[in-house]
Design an enzyme around this catalytic site. Structure first.
Site, PDB file in Angstrom:
ATOM      1  CD  GLU A  77      58.167 109.529  64.785  1.00 58.50           C
ATOM      2  OE1 GLU A  77      59.053 108.728  64.437  1.00 58.50           O
ATOM      3  OE2 GLU A  77      57.344 109.300  65.695  1.00 58.50           O
TER       4      GLU A  77
ATOM      5  NE  ARG B 210      59.516  93.484  62.287  1.00 60.87           N
ATOM      6  CZ  ARG B 210      59.454  92.735  63.381  1.00 60.87           C
ATOM      7  NH1 ARG B 210      60.018  91.543  63.399  1.00 60.87           N
ATOM      8  NH2 ARG B 210      58.846  93.174  64.463  1.00 60.87           N
TER       9      ARG B 210
ATOM     10  CB  ALA C 264      64.371  97.043  58.015  1.00 65.26           C
TER      11      ALA C 264
ATOM     12  CD  GLN D 268      61.867 102.730  67.412  1.00 65.27           C
ATOM     13  OE1 GLN D 268      61.488 103.874  67.630  1.00 65.27           O
ATOM     14  NE2 GLN D 268      61.202 101.911  66.617  1.00 65.27           N
TER      15      GLN D 268
END
Length: 305
Positions: A12, A102, A124, A185
């Site tokens: 990321e 979201r 989402a 996450q």
């Protein structure tokens, strides 16, 4: 003869905030490119607060590197019309992967009288469905292919969720809407990922769930991650980092903890590893070196086999 299977590898990145950060980011991009990841995700601010910077980074990745970008897209604070325009812009620009989120409400974001956020795409799964609807209008541009759509998963309870079971129901809804894979996450314990996969499969979720891990090399980062994810800091790791006598020792401790999480997830059947880099390549590459993941051969070599 079937081709060998390799764990997926991805990173990321987030758009740079200034010229100095951009120069540092591109050093990181080039170093990560050498590892031949399957994709790199590019973050996106609340309600598109850094939309143009993110799109500029996506454009450069597509035109100046061999990397395949996965564009983050959040829906809170944006209307269906705005989101449709962004998805069309991404597809038209060559992006073939979108992470549908979201997102967090931006500061000062208005609410409707019933308590919901303003805008008509609030979750989402609705965003995944919208992406698929836009995709269906662009089959020629996609050469009859598909956009790969990812979503978030939570190895620990989402801060806004009443239960772990509710989180799985949400993940099921995202898959039903057309999601292809999920990225978790951050989490601090190997059992967190294993528990998520067990609950998801029991409930009927079939999409691949990629563990997202981050080099946990400072107590400052641990505290920030804990706040963002709404989970308790791993006290043992905190104590080890606090007791480190040098930055080098602290980095070794954090990298080792991250490697342990990634190895445990792979042993539990994870399809790959997603590394949150904070736009810093050194610790991410340390984690990758220690994992010693098998990678597919370079394209030129593969073509000659």
């Amino acid at each position: 003869m079937s081709s060998p299977s390799y764990p997926a590898l991805s990173y990321e990145l987030y758009p740079p905030r200034n010229a100095e950060a951009e120069e540092s980011l591109w050093t990181t991009v080039r170093r990560l490119e050498d590892t031949r990841p399957d994709f790199v995700s590019v973050t996106y601010g609340a309600a598109g607060s850094n939309q143009e910077t993110a799109i500029a980074l996506l454009r450069r990745l597509l035109t100046e590197t061999t990397l395949k970008p996965l564009a983050h897209l959040t829906c809170i604070g944006s209307s269906r019309e705005e989101l449709t325009g962004i998805v069309e812009r991404l597809i038209g620009g060559g992006v073939r992967g979108i992470l549908a989120l979201r997102g967090d409400a931006p500061d000062g974001h208005a609410h409707d009288a019933d308590g919901s956020h303003a805008g008509d795409v609030e979750h989402a799964d609705e965003l995944v469905r919208l992406i698929r609807e836009v995709e269906a209008q662009h089959t020629a541009q996609l050469a009859a292919g598909r956009v790969s759509v990812g979503v978030a998963a939570y190895a620990t309870r989402h801060p806004d969720s009443p239960s772990l079971e509710q989180d799985i129901e949400v993940l099921l809804a995202k898959e039903a809407a057309g999601a292809d894979f999920a990225i978790t996450q951050v989490f601090f314990r190997p059992s967190d990922y294993a528990g998520l996969v067990r609950r998801a499969r029991r409930a009927g979720v079939t999409l691949p769930i990629i563990p997202g891990v981050m080099p946990l090399t400072s107590t400052r980062r641990l505290k920030r991650l804990s706040g963002l994810a709404g989970i308790d800091v791993d006290q043992g790791l905190w104590d080890r980092l606090e007791g480190a006598r040098s930055p080098e020792e602290r980095r070794r401790i954090g990298v080792a903890a991250t490697v342990d999480l990634a190895r445990a997830a792979l042993a539990d059947g994870a399809p790959g590893i997603h590394l949150y880099t904070f736009n810093e390549h050194a610790a991410a590459l340390d984690v990758l070196d220690a994992l010693d993941l098998e990678r597919p051969p370079q394209a030129g070599l593969a073509a000659s086999l």
